[in-house]
Design a protein around this motif. Structure first.
Motif, PDB file in Angstrom:
ATOM      1  N   VAL B  76       0.873  -1.175   0.000  1.00  0.00           N
ATOM      2  CA  VAL B  76       0.000   0.000   0.000  1.00  0.00           C
ATOM      3  C   VAL B  76       0.909   1.224   0.000  1.00  0.00           C
ATOM      4  O   VAL B  76       2.001   1.192   0.564  1.00  0.00           O
ATOM      5  CB  VAL B  76      -0.963   0.030   1.222  1.00  0.00           C
ATOM      6  CG1 VAL B  76      -1.896  -1.156   1.206  1.00  0.00           C
ATOM      7  CG2 VAL B  76      -0.198   0.086   2.516  1.00  0.00           C
ATOM      8  N   PRO B  77       0.472   2.300  -0.669  1.00  0.00           N
ATOM      9  CA  PRO B  77       1.346   3.468  -0.782  1.00  0.00           C
ATOM     10  C   PRO B  77       1.502   4.194   0.551  1.00  0.00           C
ATOM     11  O   PRO B  77       0.563   4.259   1.348  1.00  0.00           O
ATOM     12  CB  PRO B  77       0.643   4.351  -1.810  1.00  0.00           C
ATOM     13  CG  PRO B  77      -0.771   3.887  -1.831  1.00  0.00           C
ATOM     14  CD  PRO B  77      -0.775   2.458  -1.427  1.00  0.00           C
ATOM     15  N   ARG B  78       2.688   4.743   0.797  1.00  0.00           N
ATOM     16  CA  ARG B  78       2.934   5.524   2.005  1.00  0.00           C
ATOM     17  C   ARG B  78       2.696   6.994   1.694  1.00  0.00           C
ATOM     18  O   ARG B  78       3.062   7.471   0.629  1.00  0.00           O
ATOM     19  CB  ARG B  78       4.383   5.363   2.465  1.00  0.00           C
ATOM     20  CG  ARG B  78       4.793   3.963   2.789  1.00  0.00           C
ATOM     21  CD  ARG B  78       6.192   3.940   3.383  1.00  0.00           C
ATOM     22  NE  ARG B  78       7.240   4.202   2.407  1.00  0.00           N
ATOM     23  CZ  ARG B  78       7.841   3.265   1.685  1.00  0.00           C
ATOM     24  NH1 ARG B  78       7.499   2.006   1.839  1.00  0.00           N
ATOM     25  NH2 ARG B  78       8.789   3.575   0.828  1.00  0.00           N
ATOM     26  N   LEU B  79       2.066   7.702   2.657  1.00  0.00           N
ATOM     27  CA  LEU B  79       1.944   9.150   2.513  1.00  0.00           C
ATOM     28  C   LEU B  79       3.279   9.798   2.841  1.00  0.00           C
ATOM     29  O   LEU B  79       3.646  10.825   2.293  1.00  0.00           O
ATOM     30  CB  LEU B  79       0.875   9.690   3.456  1.00  0.00           C
ATOM     31  CG  LEU B  79      -0.542   9.807   2.919  1.00  0.00           C
ATOM     32  CD1 LEU B  79      -1.412  10.492   3.947  1.00  0.00           C
ATOM     33  CD2 LEU B  79      -0.565  10.578   1.615  1.00  0.00           C
ATOM     34  N   SER B  80       3.981   9.205   3.803  1.00  0.00           N
ATOM     35  CA  SER B  80       5.299   9.719   4.148  1.00  0.00           C
ATOM     36  C   SER B  80       6.100   8.600   4.776  1.00  0.00           C
ATOM     37  O   SER B  80       5.573   7.538   5.104  1.00  0.00           O
ATOM     38  CB  SER B  80       5.178  10.881   5.135  1.00  0.00           C
ATOM     39  OG  SER B  80       4.954  10.369   6.427  1.00  0.00           O
ATOM     40  N   GLY B  81       7.388   8.837   4.929  1.00  0.00           N
ATOM     41  CA  GLY B  81       8.221   7.890   5.645  1.00  0.00           C
ATOM     42  C   GLY B  81       9.123   7.087   4.736  1.00  0.00           C
ATOM     43  O   GLY B  81       8.942   7.044   3.522  1.00  0.00           O
ATOM     44  N   SER B  82      10.138   6.465   5.350  1.00  0.00           N
ATOM     45  CA  SER B  82      11.051   5.631   4.576  1.00  0.00           C
ATOM     46  C   SER B  82      11.288   4.314   5.294  1.00  0.00           C
ATOM     47  O   SER B  82      11.077   4.199   6.495  1.00  0.00           O
ATOM     48  CB  SER B  82      12.380   6.365   4.360  1.00  0.00           C
ATOM     49  OG  SER B  82      12.996   6.576   5.600  1.00  0.00           O
ATOM     50  N   VAL B  83      11.714   3.328   4.527  1.00  0.00           N
ATOM     51  CA  VAL B  83      11.892   1.972   5.032  1.00  0.00           C
ATOM     52  C   VAL B  83      13.284   1.496   4.669  1.00  0.00           C
ATOM     53  O   VAL B  83      13.712   1.659   3.519  1.00  0.00           O
ATOM     54  CB  VAL B  83      10.858   1.027   4.379  1.00  0.00           C
ATOM     55  CG1 VAL B  83      11.040  -0.389   4.902  1.00  0.00           C
ATOM     56  CG2 VAL B  83       9.449   1.514   4.633  1.00  0.00           C
ATOM     57  N   ARG B  84      13.983   0.937   5.653  1.00  0.00           N
ATOM     58  CA  ARG B  84      15.279   0.336   5.338  1.00  0.00           C
ATOM     59  C   ARG B  84      15.338  -1.076   5.886  1.00  0.00           C
ATOM     60  O   ARG B  84      14.830  -1.350   6.967  1.00  0.00           O
ATOM     61  CB  ARG B  84      16.421   1.182   5.906  1.00  0.00           C
ATOM     62  CG  ARG B  84      16.597   2.441   5.095  1.00  0.00           C
ATOM     63  CD  ARG B  84      17.821   3.214   5.500  1.00  0.00           C
ATOM     64  NE  ARG B  84      18.110   4.186   4.465  1.00  0.00           N
ATOM     65  CZ  ARG B  84      19.096   4.055   3.566  1.00  0.00           C
ATOM     66  NH1 ARG B  84      19.894   3.003   3.608  1.00  0.00           N
ATOM     67  NH2 ARG B  84      19.282   4.960   2.643  1.00  0.00           N
ATOM     68  N   VAL B  85      15.938  -1.947   5.097  1.00  0.00           N
ATOM     69  CA  VAL B  85      16.079  -3.342   5.483  1.00  0.00           C
ATOM     70  C   VAL B  85      17.567  -3.651   5.561  1.00  0.00           C
ATOM     71  O   VAL B  85      18.273  -3.493   4.568  1.00  0.00           O
ATOM     72  CB  VAL B  85      15.385  -4.252   4.449  1.00  0.00           C
ATOM     73  CG1 VAL B  85      15.664  -5.710   4.771  1.00  0.00           C
ATOM     74  CG2 VAL B  85      13.889  -3.988   4.430  1.00  0.00           C
ATOM     75  N   PHE B  86      18.041  -4.041   6.727  1.00  0.00           N
ATOM     76  CA  PHE B  86      19.465  -4.270   6.968  1.00  0.00           C
ATOM     77  C   PHE B  86      20.290  -3.076   6.466  1.00  0.00           C
ATOM     78  O   PHE B  86      21.329  -3.250   5.823  1.00  0.00           O
ATOM     79  CB  PHE B  86      19.929  -5.571   6.303  1.00  0.00           C
ATOM     80  CG  PHE B  86      19.195  -6.778   6.812  1.00  0.00           C
ATOM     81  CD1 PHE B  86      19.378  -7.239   8.105  1.00  0.00           C
ATOM     82  CD2 PHE B  86      18.284  -7.444   5.993  1.00  0.00           C
ATOM     83  CE1 PHE B  86      18.693  -8.349   8.576  1.00  0.00           C
ATOM     84  CE2 PHE B  86      17.599  -8.551   6.463  1.00  0.00           C
ATOM     85  CZ  PHE B  86      17.794  -9.006   7.762  1.00  0.00           C
ATOM     86  N   GLY B  87      19.782  -1.869   6.714  1.00  0.00           N
ATOM     87  CA  GLY B  87      20.508  -0.665   6.353  1.00  0.00           C
ATOM     88  C   GLY B  87      20.401  -0.263   4.891  1.00  0.00           C
ATOM     89  O   GLY B  87      20.919   0.768   4.487  1.00  0.00           O
ATOM     90  N   GLN B  88      19.722  -1.084   4.069  1.00  0.00           N
ATOM     91  CA  GLN B  88      19.601  -0.770   2.645  1.00  0.00           C
ATOM     92  C   GLN B  88      18.202  -0.275   2.320  1.00  0.00           C
ATOM     93  O   GLN B  88      17.250  -0.561   3.052  1.00  0.00           O
ATOM     94  CB  GLN B  88      19.833  -2.033   1.803  1.00  0.00           C
ATOM     95  CG  GLN B  88      21.273  -2.430   1.639  1.00  0.00           C
ATOM     96  CD  GLN B  88      21.349  -3.693   0.804  1.00  0.00           C
ATOM     97  OE1 GLN B  88      20.750  -4.703   1.147  1.00  0.00           O
ATOM     98  NE2 GLN B  88      22.078  -3.629  -0.295  1.00  0.00           N
ATOM     99  N   GLU B  89      18.081   0.422   1.176  1.00  0.00           N
ATOM    100  CA  GLU B  89      16.754   0.752   0.669  1.00  0.00           C
ATOM    101  C   GLU B  89      15.988  -0.552   0.442  1.00  0.00           C
ATOM    102  O   GLU B  89      16.568  -1.526  -0.042  1.00  0.00           O
ATOM    103  CB  GLU B  89      16.865   1.487  -0.677  1.00  0.00           C
ATOM    104  CG  GLU B  89      17.378   2.907  -0.594  1.00  0.00           C
ATOM    105  CD  GLU B  89      16.338   3.841   0.000  1.00  0.00           C
ATOM    106  OE1 GLU B  89      15.138   3.534  -0.125  1.00  0.00           O
ATOM    107  OE2 GLU B  89      16.731   4.863   0.582  1.00  0.00           O
TER     108      GLU B  89
END
Lengths: 407, 271
Positions: B76-89
């Motif tokens: 689902v689309p985010r209105l804001s915010g970022s996600v990192r997995v093991f420090g990566q995009e």
């Protein structure tokens, strides 16, 4: 008449008939296989909007080609125009669903009727143009194969082959998106792009099918074969292949039948042949067919009686029901004097243990997904995993070893 | 919001994670907001979930637990915010993440067999055109073995019970051989044997130094199953080790009046 059909089937009914039969078969294959993904994605109806949205494009393309001083009836030009307006209609449905609170069925209805209305108005206008009298554009409504040319058949062949190539290339992402779009998105599959590609495939099939079956009936070629194929198989790849085969068969047979007598319209005959194949499948298909279901019901009834009889034997209760007695006697589980045989006693013990396990299973699995399998008749080993059975047995107490050997 | 609650939130680390924490986290969320229409389902949630741990995302119905997971994965689309997995995009780490959706999210009458669903887990490897080979099938079968479903490989998926469906979804995730497993309500509506089979598999994943994150609804099993919790109710309420964070106060703050205090008393709590 049968001779006429046979000669048409063997391409002996003349050059035009052979062209139409080959073109229809190729179209049927592409439509059946491509329509399967639309059907599995549960968006079959959108093809109807796409088909009706081709009409204004045909009219506008004709007007544009005449205005530029060319031949308005150039097939490639007309199909290009229809593809553009169908794409506009498709994107409009997509936009309405995404940006308003209207549901997809409403968007389909609106686009379908408005585009079709606009197309009819354009066709009427063209009728009044001096060059429009003989245009024959109304042939795109229900298809007209009478004057089919070699290059028309070539357009269908090339378009159909391209559609099939795209289908083979994208079958994995399309299957993944149709089954589980959330998981597909999590894997990095661009769900929207795959959906658009699928729609593009349908659009291409619709456009190349305009000449043969027309825009009103093309939907039948996209939807009936997949629904029929689904009756025969439980695997996606097989459903796609069978739908392609059935579509091709319907196209070929339908074209041959319509060539066998004057004034039999090709498109509608193809649709009727396809529908006949569906009816046959609905009756005869092995597990999903109506006859199979009737046979299954009869067998089920016998299993109920057998189980009830075995439980009665295990509990030393008298058996009164005549059908129960008949079933047990025929299978050698009781003697004519209603006393259990050795085999009958073993089966009865097994039935009693199964019954106890099911009792616990029903209590442990209260989710609805299982209720269909919890008939209390199917041997529990075929329904549950070994660890699930172990958990049940732990609740009943250790299973008696004496029962284990019995079947 | 009342003053004491704010204090409580600050104490339990409802602040944004630092760059170092983000780099070390298995899954790092920064200011995630998701909204259906104009009502936020998830509002400005930060979290830095530790590696090699078993994490539960907990909150009442409609608290945005599943939505948070879907937003992290871009479903689902985010209105804001970022996600990192093991420090990566996240886009560059997709192959390290396995997602197990709610089993009710798909149509189980789909024409496919159990083994085919598990093979979907090998989607990236198979690509568009490569044929499914014996080695692929054997790997899929091994994953079915791990969830106790090897004998069901050829079944049509419509014949499975709810618990078995959940196991098949887990097997598909195992086939990916990922490092981070995100599961949406894996224990919802499954039988006791399946719950045990699933938790056993999840524990072997943790033992293999993987990270497991579950949206979880059963408060009674949190202490037994998970070593880290994220409590949310649209906003983040608290995040931290189960031992210090899964407390009566935090549960009250998460569930508000919807969790009677007698109910809380019956739970195994950390303090």
């Amino acid at each position: 008449m049968p001779d006429a059909i046979l000669s048409a089937l063997l391409f002996q009914a003349g050059y035009n008939a052979a062209l139409v039969a080959i073109g229809s078969a190729l179209l049927g294959i592409a439509a059946g296989a491509g329509g399967t993904f639309l059907f599995l994605r549960k968006r079959a109806l959108i093809s109807d909007a796409v088909a009706h949205a081709t009409l204004p494009g045909i009219g506008l393309a004709f007007i544009a080609m005449v205005a530029l001083g060319g031949d308005g009836r150039n097939l490639v030009g007309l199909l290009a125009g229809s593809a553009v307006s169908a794409a506009v209609g498709l994107l409009l449905v997509d936009w309405i669903v995404r940006h308003t609170r209207l549901a997809e069925d409403v968007a389909i209805g609106a686009v379908l009727s408005v585009f079709f209305g606009l197309g009819i108005v354009l066709l009427t206008v063209i009728q009044t143009m001096s060059s429009g009298r003989q245009a024959g554009l109304e042939g795109f409504l229900l298809g007209s194969t009478a004057g089919m040319l070699r290059q028309d058949a070539l357009v269908i062949a090339v378009g159909g082959a391209l559609a099939l190539a795209v289908l083979v290339l994208l079958r994995r992402p399309m299957t993944l998106v149709a089954f589980d779009p959330g998981y597909a998105a999590a894997r990095g599959v661009r769900v929207q792009a795959v959906d658009l590609a699928m729609m593009g495939l349908v659009l291409a099939v619709t456009v190349i099918g305009l000449k043969v079956v027309g825009l009103i009936l093309i939907v039948a070629m996209l939807i009936i074969p997949p629904v029929t194929a689904r009756l025969w198989s439980e695997r996606t790849d097989t459903v796609v292949a069978v739908a392609g085969l059935l579509g091709g068969l319907a196209g070929y047979l339908g074209a041959a039948i319509s060539a066998s007598a004057p004034n039999l319209p090709t498109g509608p005959i193809i649709v009727l042949v396809s529908f006949s194949l569906f009816c046959f499948s609905l009756l005869m298909a092995p597990s999903r067919g109506v006859l199979a279901a009737a046979v299954r019901h009869r067998r089920f009834q016998r299993r109920v009686h057998r189980r009830q009889g075995l439980l009665a034997l295990a509990r030393n209760e008298p058996i009164l029901d005549p059908l129960t007695l008949k079933v047990l006697r025929r299978e050698g589980l009781i003697r004519p004097d209603k006393v259990a045989t050795d085999a009958g006693r073993a089966r009865a013990a097994k039935a009693l243990r199964d019954e106890r396990r099911w009792e616990v299973a029903r209590r442990m699995h209260q989710d609805e997904g299982t209720s269909g399998r919890y008939d209390g008749l199917t041997s529990i080993e075929t329904v549950l995993t070994p660890d699930e059975i172990a958990a049940i047995d732990a609740e009943i107490g250790a299973p008696r070893l004496a029962d284990q050997g019995a079947s | 919001m009342s003053a004491p609650k704010l204090e409580l939130a600050a104490e339990d680390g409802a602040r944004a994670p630092s760059p170092a924490e983000i780099a070390n986290a298995s899954l790092a969320l920064s200011e995630i907001t998701v909204s259906y229409g104009e009502k936020p389902a998830v509002f400005s949630v930060d979290a830095a979930l530790p590696r090699e741990s078993m994490v539960a995302i907990i909150g009442p119905n409609g608290a945005g637990k599943s939505t948070l997971l879907k937003a992290a994965l871009g479903i689902v689309p985010r209105l804001s915010g970022s996600v990192r997995v093991f420090g990566q995009e996240i886009e560059r780490a997709r192959d390290r993440v396995a997602y197990v959706p709610q089993r009710a999210s798909v149509d189980w009458d789909f024409p496919t067999r159990v083994i085919d669903v598990v093979l979907m887990g090998l989607y990236r490897e198979l690509g568009l055109l490569r044929f499914v080979r014996k080695t692929h099938r054997e790997r899929a079968r091994a994953c079915l073995e791990r969830v106790g479903m090897a004998d069901f490989a050829e079944r049509q998926i419509g014949q499975l019970s709810g618990g078995q469906q959940q196991r098949v979804f887990l097997a598909r995730a195992l086939a990916q051989d990922a490092d981070l497993y995100l599961l949406d309500e894996p224990f919802a509506g499954v039988d006791a044997a399946t719950e045990k089979a699933i938790i056993d598999v999840l524990h072997t994943l943790k033992a293999a130094r993987k990270t497991v994150v579950c949206v979880h609804h059963d408060l009674a099993t949190v202490v037994d199953y998970f070593d880290h919790v994220l409590l949310i109710n649209v906003r983040k309420i608290a995040e931290g080790p189960t031992a210090t964070t899964f407390t009566s106060d935090n549960l009250q703050a998460t569930y508000g009046g919807r969790l009677a205090s007698t109910h809380i008393d019956q739970l195994k709590l950390s303090s």
